[in-house]
Write a protein that holds these residues in place. Structure first.
Motif, PDB file in Angstrom:
ATOM      1  N   TRP A   1      49.329 -51.631  34.360  1.00  0.00           N
ATOM      2  CA  TRP A   1      48.158 -52.378  34.830  1.00  0.00           C
ATOM      3  C   TRP A   1      47.694 -53.380  33.775  1.00  0.00           C
ATOM      4  N   LEU A   2      47.619 -52.959  32.513  1.00  0.00           N
ATOM      5  CA  LEU A   2      47.217 -53.864  31.443  1.00  0.00           C
ATOM      6  C   LEU A   2      48.210 -55.002  31.271  1.00  0.00           C
ATOM      7  N   ALA A   3      49.501 -54.692  31.372  1.00  0.00           N
ATOM      8  CA  ALA A   3      50.516 -55.733  31.199  1.00  0.00           C
ATOM      9  C   ALA A   3      50.400 -56.786  32.299  1.00  0.00           C
ATOM     10  N   MET A   4      50.151 -56.364  33.542  1.00  0.00           N
ATOM     11  CA  MET A   4      50.069 -57.321  34.644  1.00  0.00           C
ATOM     12  C   MET A   4      48.832 -58.202  34.547  1.00  0.00           C
TER      13      MET A   4
ATOM     14  N   ALA B   1      64.007 -68.093  39.830  1.00  0.00           N
ATOM     15  CA  ALA B   1      63.777 -66.725  39.358  1.00  0.00           C
ATOM     16  C   ALA B   1      62.459 -66.172  39.876  1.00  0.00           C
ATOM     17  N   ALA B   2      61.447 -67.026  39.994  1.00  0.00           N
ATOM     18  CA  ALA B   2      60.158 -66.567  40.518  1.00  0.00           C
ATOM     19  C   ALA B   2      60.273 -66.149  41.977  1.00  0.00           C
ATOM     20  N   MET B   3      61.100 -66.851  42.764  1.00  0.00           N
ATOM     21  CA  MET B   3      61.293 -66.470  44.166  1.00  0.00           C
ATOM     22  C   MET B   3      61.931 -65.097  44.283  1.00  0.00           C
ATOM     23  N   VAL B   4      62.917 -64.828  43.422  1.00  0.00           N
ATOM     24  CA  VAL B   4      63.535 -63.495  43.443  1.00  0.00           C
ATOM     25  C   VAL B   4      62.496 -62.431  43.119  1.00  0.00           C
ATOM     26  N   SER B   5      61.648 -62.721  42.138  1.00  0.00           N
ATOM     27  CA  SER B   5      60.620 -61.755  41.761  1.00  0.00           C
ATOM     28  C   SER B   5      59.601 -61.547  42.877  1.00  0.00           C
ATOM     29  N   VAL B   6      59.172 -62.616  43.516  1.00  0.00           N
ATOM     30  CA  VAL B   6      58.144 -62.493  44.549  1.00  0.00           C
ATOM     31  C   VAL B   6      58.677 -61.797  45.789  1.00  0.00           C
ATOM     32  N   LEU B   7      59.994 -61.901  46.040  1.00  0.00           N
ATOM     33  CA  LEU B   7      60.569 -61.219  47.192  1.00  0.00           C
ATOM     34  C   LEU B   7      60.695 -59.719  46.957  1.00  0.00           C
ATOM     35  N   THR B   8      60.835 -59.308  45.700  1.00  0.00           N
ATOM     36  CA  THR B   8      60.931 -57.879  45.411  1.00  0.00           C
ATOM     37  C   THR B   8      59.589 -57.184  45.471  1.00  0.00           C
TER      38      THR B   8
ATOM     39  N   ARG C   1      57.656 -55.243  36.616  1.00  0.00           N
ATOM     40  CA  ARG C   1      58.700 -55.142  35.597  1.00  0.00           C
ATOM     41  C   ARG C   1      58.725 -56.369  34.696  1.00  0.00           C
ATOM     42  N   LEU C   2      58.521 -57.549  35.267  1.00  0.00           N
ATOM     43  CA  LEU C   2      58.507 -58.763  34.447  1.00  0.00           C
ATOM     44  C   LEU C   2      57.309 -58.762  33.501  1.00  0.00           C
ATOM     45  N   SER C   3      56.172 -58.279  33.967  1.00  0.00           N
ATOM     46  CA  SER C   3      54.992 -58.222  33.099  1.00  0.00           C
ATOM     47  C   SER C   3      55.212 -57.266  31.940  1.00  0.00           C
TER      48      SER C   3
ATOM     49  N   VAL D   1      61.176 -69.319  23.544  1.00  0.00           N
ATOM     50  CA  VAL D   1      61.554 -69.979  24.801  1.00  0.00           C
ATOM     51  C   VAL D   1      61.671 -68.963  25.928  1.00  0.00           C
ATOM     52  N   ILE D   2      62.295 -67.812  25.645  1.00  0.00           N
ATOM     53  CA  ILE D   2      62.422 -66.767  26.668  1.00  0.00           C
ATOM     54  C   ILE D   2      61.039 -66.267  27.096  1.00  0.00           C
ATOM     55  N   LEU D   3      60.146 -66.092  26.123  1.00  0.00           N
ATOM     56  CA  LEU D   3      58.807 -65.596  26.434  1.00  0.00           C
ATOM     57  C   LEU D   3      58.029 -66.591  27.298  1.00  0.00           C
ATOM     58  N   VAL D   4      58.116 -67.873  26.976  1.00  0.00           N
ATOM     59  CA  VAL D   4      57.440 -68.884  27.796  1.00  0.00           C
ATOM     60  C   VAL D   4      58.022 -68.899  29.208  1.00  0.00           C
ATOM     61  N   ALA D   5      59.352 -68.755  29.305  1.00  0.00           N
ATOM     62  CA  ALA D   5      59.978 -68.748  30.627  1.00  0.00           C
ATOM     63  C   ALA D   5      59.534 -67.540  31.456  1.00  0.00           C
ATOM     64  N   VAL D   6      59.446 -66.377  30.827  1.00  0.00           N
ATOM     65  CA  VAL D   6      59.005 -65.193  31.564  1.00  0.00           C
ATOM     66  C   VAL D   6      57.541 -65.316  31.946  1.00  0.00           C
TER      67      VAL D   6
END
Length: 637
Positions: A89-92, A237-244, A252-254, A407-412
């Motif tokens: 919850w905190l991560a999200m 990548a965001a579409m894949v995440s939003v569909l799950t 999981r991404l958070s 860069v990875i962190l900004v992308a996530v």
């Protein structure tokens, strides 16, 4: 044919407005920049005091709700459990609330305040202390209080009262049933437009920083078309995440986001001046507490400065503009938590992590700029904010590794902002539904990416940012007084109807179970007047019914040998007076109270009040009806 679950007026109305604004930014980007920029300047100059007072009021309100008796109230049924573990919850909420901004401004803002502070001498130790305190104020509990107010109100009405999880539900106490009409639709349309454009501007900042990092690492060109391609990749990548869904993709991404962020921060803490950073963290927090109230209400009213509009007022307006999105997302993931847990989690935990993050990156950057960098980091910040973080990493070991992680962190962060924003917008457009068709989530995710790409090509991110800040003004609840009066009248009308319904139901239940029971303010006739065999309750050995505590005295209570009270003596004195002659009830004639078996004073047969008077006794007759041989004294038992 595609299945849909939406509010058509909100879904297509918001889409139409978004399309019109994008077309205006593409057709005349210079004119939109000019119009929205001047509108932003006017709003901040005119309502700056209101922004400051509102944010302070939000903070006090959240603290009062958390500390008071309402803190034990659960956001949902009393027996429900939280939907997500505490760390998830905190991560999200952290990823949705701050996200890309922490990466973009972690080095840039403290260094900017150090180079151009509002009061201290630039480039001095006093400027460094002042810059860190100002950064703490801008990213501290004030921002999270704005989110908490919106999130708490929506969570209460959605999870506790069963209203749809949309922005209109937070206005239910003010608008009543009108939230289901055109006014509620307009509120939701406004929330969708503000959320989508706010996310689009943040995505524009994020993709610019990703491009700068890739340019530093690989030599990739930095231009608008490259950034559009990066938007397409990240939005895929965001579409894949939003569909799950929320439980798998966003959660999981958070968690991954928070893990990478903590690892990067610990690396800088260990590789940098560790002892100095720990001391600076404690001192920065002490200075923050020392100047908390002064900075909360400071407007430079006696010595006006443009710095206030460029920084503090800008941040307050920006947090308010983001509050519909972040507040709704926090409300959605907070079911099952108490108000006190909600307030503590939203206000304190992200704020503490943000303070540590800003101290590690900001104080390290200032220390390096004063030492080995010799002003190079300040120069990089003033040249291009998106490159400041990577210029900072050059003075630490493992530059390539830390830049890659950044860069990875900004992308996530990019992906989590896009997918959580798409879920929130889809929830609003569908009237609070959770299980919406996949094409609707893809639609809103695509709209976010399209808006960010088109505005980058048109150079309209600045205009859009200004428009978002201008639109933040009515989010705070700046409603017309006539709406308040009408909403209050509607609430009073519904309460009266509810009370009448309850009283009528209680009367019917009493007649069905135990004969005609007296209603509030009405004394029933004597038992001797009741017909034989009346089901008035089981009799006791002394002949009185169970539950009848009245004595033999007509006004007193208790046994017959008990002396009457002072009030009873007043009634006895009234009973000895000569009553006025009763007016006979005509058998025919014009319709009126007498035609309906009512006395001229509105009472029913035998002096019993009518149905309306039983619910609303007339003050001129007291609570007890007039009986033969009795004169009303105007006093109530």
């Amino acid at each position: 044919m595609l299945k849909s679950k939406m509010n058509p007026r909100v879904f297509w109305g918001a889409s139409l407005i978004i399309g019109a604004l994008l077309a205006a930014a593409l057709i005349a980007p210079g004119a939109s920049d000019y119009a929205f920029g001047h509108a932003q300047d006017w709003v901040i100059a005119t309502f700056g005091w209101f922004y400051v007072a509102s944010v302070a009021g939000f903070l006090l309100m959240v603290l009062w709700l958390a500390i008071g008796p309402t803190g034990k109230l659960k956001l949902g049924p009393d027996d429900c459990e939280p939907d997500f573990p505490y760390l998830s919850w905190l991560a999200m909420l952290f990823a949705a609330g701050m996200g890309i901004g922490l990466m973009y401004f972690a080095v840039a803002e403290p260094v900017q305040h150090y180079a151009a502070p509002p009061e201290a001498e630039p480039g001095t130790f006093a400027a460094a202390r002042e810059g860190m305190v100002i950064t703490f104020i801008h990213w501290g509990v004030h921002a999270w209080a704005v989110y908490a107010v919106v999130g708490l109100s929506l969570a209460y009405f959605a999870h506790r009262k069963g209203l749809p999880l949309t922005l209109r539900s937070g206005l239910h106490p003010l608008l009543g049933r009108r939230i289901n009409g055109p006014i509620g639709d307009a509120v939701d349309i406004f929330a969708i437009c503000g959320t989508l454009f706010g996310i689009a501007t943040s995505l524009g900042l994020g993709v610019a920083q990703i491009n700068s990092g890739l340019t530093y690492l690989t030599g990739l060109p930095s231009n608008a078309w490259v950034q559009v391609g990066l938007i397409a990749v990240v939005m895929g990548a965001a579409m894949v995440s939003v569909l799950t869904g929320l439980d798998r993709g966003v959660r999981r991404l958070s968690e991954l986001n928070l893990t990478i962020a903590v690892g990067l921060m610990l690396f800088v803490l260990i590789a940098g001046p560790t002892g100095f950073l720990l001391k600076a963290f404690v001192q920065n927090f002490g200075l923050y507490l020392d100047q908390f109230f002064q900075r909360t209400f400071n407007l430079y009213a006696y010595e006006p400065r443009g710095w206030m509009a460029d920084w503090t007022l800008f941040y307050w307006a920006w947090w308010i503009a983001w509050s519909p999105f972040v507040g709704m997302f926090i409300a959605r993931i907070s079911r099952g938590r108490t108000v006190r847990q909600f307030a503590a989690g939203v206000l304190l935990v992200p704020t503490g992590f943000t303070f540590l993050w800003m101290t590690v990156f900001g104080n390290t950057a200032i220390a390096l700029d004063m030492g080995v960098a010799a002003g190079a980091i300040t120069q990089a910040v003033q040249t291009d904010l998106s490159t400041a973080l990577f210029q900072f990493f050059e003075y630490l070991p493992g530059t390539a590794i830390t830049s890659t992680l950044a860069v990875i962190l900004v992308a996530v962060f990019f992906v989590t902002s896009a997918d959580s924003g798409s879920l929130v917008i889809d929830t609003i457009a569908s009237g609070g539904a959770d299980d919406t068709p996949r094409w609707q989530r893809i639609y809103w995710c695509s709209m976010e990416g399209l808006a960010a790409a088109l505005l980058l090509l048109a150079g309209g991110l600045g205009a859009l940012q200004a428009a978002t800040l201008v639109a933040a003004l009515p989010v705070r609840g700046d409603h017309d007084p006539a709406d308040r009066r009408a909403g209050a009248a509607d609430v009073r009308r519904r309460r009266r109807a509810r009370d009448r319904h309850r009283a009528a139901a209680a009367g019917r239940a009493g007649q069905a179970h135990d004969g005609p029971r007296p209603s509030p303010g009405h004394r029933p006739p004597d038992r001797a007047a009741w017909p034989a065999g009346h089901a008035g309750g089981r009799r006791r050995p002394d002949g009185r019914r169970h539950g009848d505590r009245r004595g033999d005295h007509p006004r007193g209570r208790g046994g017959a040998d008990r002396a009457p009270s002072r009030l009873g003596r007043l009634h006895l004195a009234a009973d000895r007076r000569v009553p006025a002659p009763a007016r006979p009830v005509a058998a025919g004639g014009a319709r009126g109270p007498a035609q309906r078996g009512m006395a001229p004073d509105g009472s029913g047969p035998g002096g019993a009040p009518s149905g309306r008077d039983r619910l609303h006794p007339r003050p001129d007759r007291g609570r007890n009806p007039r009986r033969p041989g009795q004169v009303a004294t105007g006093m109530s038992r």
